[in-house]
Design a protein around this motif. Sequence first.
Motif, PDB file in Angstrom:
ATOM      1  N   GLY A  63     -14.026  -5.555 -21.015  1.00 26.12           N
ATOM      2  CA  GLY A  63     -14.182  -4.618 -20.131  1.00 26.12           C
ATOM      3  C   GLY A  63     -13.473  -3.475 -20.094  1.00 26.12           C
ATOM      4  N   ARG A  64     -13.761  -2.479 -19.545  1.00 31.12           N
ATOM      5  CA  ARG A  64     -12.990  -1.262 -19.498  1.00 31.12           C
ATOM      6  C   ARG A  64     -11.719  -1.459 -18.473  1.00 31.12           C
ATOM      7  N   VAL A  65     -10.548  -1.465 -19.178  1.00 28.82           N
ATOM      8  CA  VAL A  65      -9.225  -1.858 -18.674  1.00 28.82           C
ATOM      9  C   VAL A  65      -8.734  -0.438 -17.918  1.00 28.82           C
ATOM     10  N   ALA A  66      -7.916  -0.433 -16.980  1.00 32.43           N
ATOM     11  CA  ALA A  66      -7.300   0.672 -16.370  1.00 32.43           C
ATOM     12  C   ALA A  66      -5.874   0.213 -16.628  1.00 32.43           C
ATOM     13  N   PRO A  67      -5.088   1.536 -17.347  1.00 30.57           N
ATOM     14  CA  PRO A  67      -3.592   1.391 -17.454  1.00 30.57           C
ATOM     15  C   PRO A  67      -2.999   0.696 -16.257  1.00 30.57           C
ATOM     16  N   GLY A  68      -2.093  -0.211 -16.283  1.00 31.59           N
ATOM     17  CA  GLY A  68      -1.111  -0.570 -15.454  1.00 31.59           C
ATOM     18  C   GLY A  68      -0.520   0.454 -14.525  1.00 31.59           C
ATOM     19  N   ALA A  69       0.025   1.478 -14.904  1.00 31.57           N
ATOM     20  CA  ALA A  69       0.523   2.596 -14.358  1.00 31.57           C
ATOM     21  C   ALA A  69      -0.393   3.408 -13.381  1.00 31.57           C
ATOM     22  N   LEU A  70      -1.409   3.432 -13.795  1.00 33.41           N
ATOM     23  CA  LEU A  70      -2.828   3.892 -12.837  1.00 33.41           C
ATOM     24  C   LEU A  70      -2.788   2.829 -11.579  1.00 33.41           C
ATOM     25  N   VAL A  71      -2.939   1.693 -11.902  1.00 33.57           N
ATOM     26  CA  VAL A  71      -2.993   0.774 -10.708  1.00 33.57           C
ATOM     27  C   VAL A  71      -1.932   0.920  -9.689  1.00 33.57           C
ATOM     28  N   PHE A  72      -0.855   0.860 -10.527  1.00 33.19           N
ATOM     29  CA  PHE A  72       0.508   1.089  -9.304  1.00 33.19           C
ATOM     30  C   PHE A  72       0.264   2.465  -8.836  1.00 33.19           C
ATOM     31  N   ALA A  73      -0.007   3.462  -9.424  1.00 33.77           N
ATOM     32  CA  ALA A  73      -0.335   4.799  -8.718  1.00 33.77           C
ATOM     33  C   ALA A  73      -1.275   4.777  -7.587  1.00 33.77           C
ATOM     34  N   PHE A  74      -2.210   4.148  -7.733  1.00 32.23           N
ATOM     35  CA  PHE A  74      -3.333   3.891  -6.789  1.00 32.23           C
ATOM     36  C   PHE A  74      -2.919   3.058  -5.643  1.00 32.23           C
ATOM     37  N   ALA A  75      -2.096   1.974  -5.994  1.00 35.25           N
ATOM     38  CA  ALA A  75      -1.389   1.205  -4.811  1.00 35.25           C
ATOM     39  C   ALA A  75      -0.492   2.105  -3.853  1.00 35.25           C
ATOM     40  N   GLU A  76       0.287   2.934  -4.370  1.00 32.55           N
ATOM     41  CA  GLU A  76       1.205   3.896  -4.041  1.00 32.55           C
ATOM     42  C   GLU A  76       0.417   4.728  -3.200  1.00 32.55           C
ATOM     43  N   GLY A  77      -0.620   5.437  -3.592  1.00 32.09           N
ATOM     44  CA  GLY A  77      -1.549   6.415  -2.745  1.00 32.09           C
ATOM     45  C   GLY A  77      -2.113   5.463  -1.593  1.00 32.09           C
ATOM     46  N   LEU A  78      -2.491   4.476  -1.714  1.00 25.18           N
ATOM     47  CA  LEU A  78      -2.983   3.764  -0.542  1.00 25.18           C
ATOM     48  C   LEU A  78      -1.815   3.643   0.404  1.00 25.18           C
ATOM     49  N   LEU A  79      -0.722   3.068  -0.003  1.00 20.34           N
ATOM     50  CA  LEU A  79       0.308   2.943   1.112  1.00 20.34           C
ATOM     51  C   LEU A  79       0.826   4.358   1.527  1.00 20.34           C
ATOM     52  N   VAL A  80       0.953   5.372   0.748  1.00 23.84           N
ATOM     53  CA  VAL A  80       1.405   6.802   1.518  1.00 23.84           C
ATOM     54  C   VAL A  80       0.270   7.261   2.550  1.00 23.84           C
ATOM     55  N   GLN A  81      -0.956   7.023   2.053  1.00 26.51           N
ATOM     56  CA  GLN A  81      -1.896   7.605   3.216  1.00 26.51           C
ATOM     57  C   GLN A  81      -1.766   6.733   4.605  1.00 26.51           C
ATOM     58  N   SER A  82      -1.569   5.584   4.458  1.00 28.46           N
ATOM     59  CA  SER A  82      -1.699   4.515   5.768  1.00 28.46           C
ATOM     60  C   SER A  82      -0.212   4.409   6.344  1.00 28.46           C
ATOM     61  N   THR A  83       1.176   4.378   5.659  1.00 26.96           N
ATOM     62  CA  THR A  83       2.198   3.918   6.167  1.00 26.96           C
ATOM     63  C   THR A  83       3.344   4.938   6.042  1.00 26.96           C
ATOM     64  N   MET A  84       3.328   5.860   5.153  1.00 30.69           N
ATOM     65  CA  MET A  84       4.523   6.616   5.025  1.00 30.69           C
ATOM     66  C   MET A  84       4.374   8.154   5.403  1.00 30.69           C
ATOM     67  N   GLN A  85       3.233   8.800   5.875  1.00 23.14           N
ATOM     68  CA  GLN A  85       3.285   9.888   6.163  1.00 23.14           C
ATOM     69  C   GLN A  85       4.299  10.652   7.077  1.00 23.14           C
ATOM     70  N   GLY A  86       4.978  11.456   6.445  1.00 30.99           N
ATOM     71  CA  GLY A  86       6.145  12.110   7.382  1.00 30.99           C
ATOM     72  C   GLY A  86       7.127  11.037   7.715  1.00 30.99           C
ATOM     73  N   THR A  87       7.419   9.989   7.259  1.00 33.63           N
ATOM     74  CA  THR A  87       8.434   8.886   7.293  1.00 33.63           C
ATOM     75  C   THR A  87       9.065   8.509   6.095  1.00 33.63           C
ATOM     76  N   GLY A  88       8.354   8.486   5.140  1.00 31.75           N
ATOM     77  CA  GLY A  88       8.882   8.080   3.551  1.00 31.75           C
ATOM     78  C   GLY A  88       9.604   9.098   3.061  1.00 31.75           C
ATOM     79  N   PHE A  89      10.790   8.781   2.782  1.00 35.04           N
ATOM     80  CA  PHE A  89      11.635   9.917   2.094  1.00 35.04           C
ATOM     81  C   PHE A  89      12.144   9.764   0.818  1.00 35.04           C
ATOM     82  N   ALA A  90      12.294   8.769   0.326  1.00 40.31           N
ATOM     83  CA  ALA A  90      12.482   8.511  -1.086  1.00 40.31           C
ATOM     84  C   ALA A  90      12.219   7.038  -1.700  1.00 40.31           C
TER      85      ALA A  90
END
Length: 159
Positions: A63-90
């Motif tokens: 099958g058409r595999v996604a790079p692991g770094a892309l999967v990690f980046a998507f996970a971080e995007g999902l978390l930023v949108q829902s848990t870190m807006q304005g509070t996550g600093f580093a």
Amino acid sequence: MTQNIETVGIGFHWNDLPVGRTFKTVGRTVFEADIVNFIGCTGQQEVLFNNLEFLARESAIQGRVAPGALVFAFAEGLLVQSTMQGTGFAFLNMELNIKGPVLVGDTIHVECEVLECRASNSRPGFGIVRTRNHIVNQRGEIVQTYTPLRLIKGRHGAQ
């Protein structure tokens, strides 16, 4: 408009994240365009990601595999949108383990458990939070696990 109107979508403060708290994000499907754009943007021109003949004839992954770094980046995007807006600093550090492939058409979400939460010694008003994040596909399989350590803003007046 009213001056004291609540803003929705603000992330968690470190004071809201006791050790043992768990939560999960919404899901996101990985599309062919995501992979093409990611490998083009990052220069990850590897046959595993850009050669369909290699995938069909030589790869252990079907099958058409996604790079692991892309999967990690998507996970971080999902978390930023829902848990870190304005509070996550580093984002301070992490350990990352890839446990299985993510393919085009897979839908992933992130399941988090707070492992560590304490006031920052060097930044008053901030806390240090480590979570264990499992990236999970639509079949309930954990495809990646990582343990980010982050600097997170506290609530006003909280120690």
